[in-house]
Design an enzyme around this catalytic site. Structure first.
Site, short mmCIF file in Angstrom:
data_model
loop_
_atom_site.label_atom_id
_atom_site.label_comp_id
_atom_site.label_asym_id
_atom_site.label_seq_id
_atom_site.Cartn_x
_atom_site.Cartn_y
_atom_site.Cartn_z
CB CYS A 1 -0.85 0.20 1.10
SG CYS A 1 -2.15 1.46 1.25
CB CYS B 1 -0.65 -1.86 7.84
SG CYS B 1 -2.14 -2.60 7.17
CB CYS C 1 -8.73 -11.01 20.03
SG CYS C 1 -9.22 -9.94 21.11
#
Length: 416
Positions: A63, A72, A374
């Site tokens: 990206c 990210c 998570c």
């Protein structure tokens, strides 16, 4: 802020490179172990200026916004070492509490991409040519409150196509913005589901204008702080044999592939159980699939999620009985006497884990417990509680649905 040349020794738990210095560790985003880098250093943080000696594991990011956008952290890292590092986060967290179970290789579960995103909108303090306020709509910048105005995002699923344009249109209706907006968008099977937060009370004319935007962009539903503005049709997702109507702003696993993989791991672990408790059940990610083979009792603190779960079971053939109860398991965990009725328990808490419930499970006699998490740290804490109470952690499988991030899911199987 001073300039410093640093040697990166390892990758930290949040995905930053870590340099060991006489003053302590310095965390430098966008770097890799083995690299020598030029940084602007302030205390224990460093901003990358240049890579002087790059790692052989460095790759080109996918990206063009990478490094500026805060979404990210690790697009610059080759997949092999990246996957080994992510598995290592789980291994290390468990080792810190004295546990060394079998930890499987990381399971990639990005699939088509993330089906939910939160865009941020902020006024820039100027005016556009036709008297409209200038806006910036996108993701938060790296360690910044600034908004990176993106035009595309390679980690989003095709189902979110059009979401950014719709978010821009909503922000334009609500401008001028007294404070930033959070615009949560979820891709459902019937269209985009959007919830807008941060706008404050709205005049009737702005509500009408938002409804026009929702219609023009063919949103399945538009809500503001959970209150309905317009719904063309309910946002639906399929879970097993059932179709679930999502409550506004409800939690959904980040990727469809990740949800399917987690559900498959849970289902395989409890395949022989006849009666299962699903704790922190949400809208039925596991319960609705497990009900194809077992009786399920679901517990969840959010009443709209429980209502959606129960509604999804109506008229669906091939499901065994499902009950669902609104219950805050942080304040009122299921007690050993209640847990006695179950052959297996599945728990999938928020990031902070399920300490109170884990203590009650440790005191109970349920033969099998499957933990989904998570967060490696809170999972390790809860696992330690269960093991101290007489369980054995047989296996852990890490699952990667948050590609390029430091987030990792895991499924652990505990047997008494």
């Amino acid at each position: 802020m001073s300039t410093a040349r640093l040697a990166i020794a390892r990758i930290g738990n949040r995905g930053d490179g870590v340099a060991d210095t006489p003053e302590g560790p310095v965390f430098v985003p966008l770097t890799l172990a083995g690299e020598v880098v030029e940084t602007e250093r302030e205390k224990d943080r460093g901003r990358l200026v240049a890579v002087i000696e790059p790692s052989a594991e460095r790759v080109d990011p996918v990206c063009r916004h990478f490094g500026v956008c805060g979404g990210c952290a690790l697009q610059h890292w080759a997949s092999g070492p990246y996957e080994a590092w992510k598995r290592g986060l789980v291994v290390e967290a468990l080792a810190r509490v004295g546990l060394a179970p079998e930890v499987a290789a990381l399971v990639p579960a990005h699939g088509e991409g993330r089906r939910r995103a939160v865009f941020h909108a902020r006024g820039t303090g100027g005016s556009a040519p036709k008297g409209r306020d200038l806006l910036s709509v996108g993701f938060a910048g790296r360690r910044s409150h600034a908004i990176v105005a993106i035009d595309a995002c390679p980690v989003l699923a095709p189902g979110l196509d059009g979401a950014l344009k719709a978010a821009w249109a909503v922000a334009q209706v609500l401008a001028p913005l007294a404070k930033p907006l959070d615009i949560q968008v979820t891709a459902s099977e019937t269209g985009l589901d959007m919830d807008v937060r941060g706008s404050g009370p709205l005049r009737p004319d702005r509500v009408a204008a938002l409804a026009e935007v929702a219609g023009a962009h063919r949103l399945a539903r538009l809500t503001r702080h959970g209150e309905l503005v317009l719904q063309r049709e309910p946002p639906l997702v399929t879970m097993g044999r059932a179709r679930v109507a999502l409550p506004p702003g409800s939690f959904l696993q980040a990727t469809a592939a990740g949800e399917a993989r987690l559900a498959a791991l849970v289902g395989e672990a409890v395949r022989d159980a006849g009666r299962i408790a699903d704790l922190f059940s949400g809208v039925g990610t596991f319960a609705l699939r497990l009900a194809e083979r077992a009786r399920v009792a679901a517990y969840e603190s959010a009443a709209p999620a429980v209502e959606s779960l129960l509604k999804a079971t109506r008229g669906v053939s091939g499901l065994k009985p499902v009950t669902a109860e609104v219950r805050d398991l942080f304040r009122r965990p299921l007690l050993p006497l209640e847990l006695k009725a179950f052959d297996a328990v599945v728990f999938d808490p928020p990031r902070q884990g399920a300490e109170a419930q884990a203590r009650q499970l440790a005191a109970a006699r349920v033969p099998l417990v499957v933990g989904v998490s998570c967060d490696p740290v809170s999972f390790a804490r809860d696992a330690h509680i269960l093991c101290e109470g007489g369980y054995r952690l047989e296996s852990v499988t890490p699952v990667d649905q948050f590609l390029y991030s430091a987030h990792v899911e895991m499924v652990g199987v505990f047997r008494r």
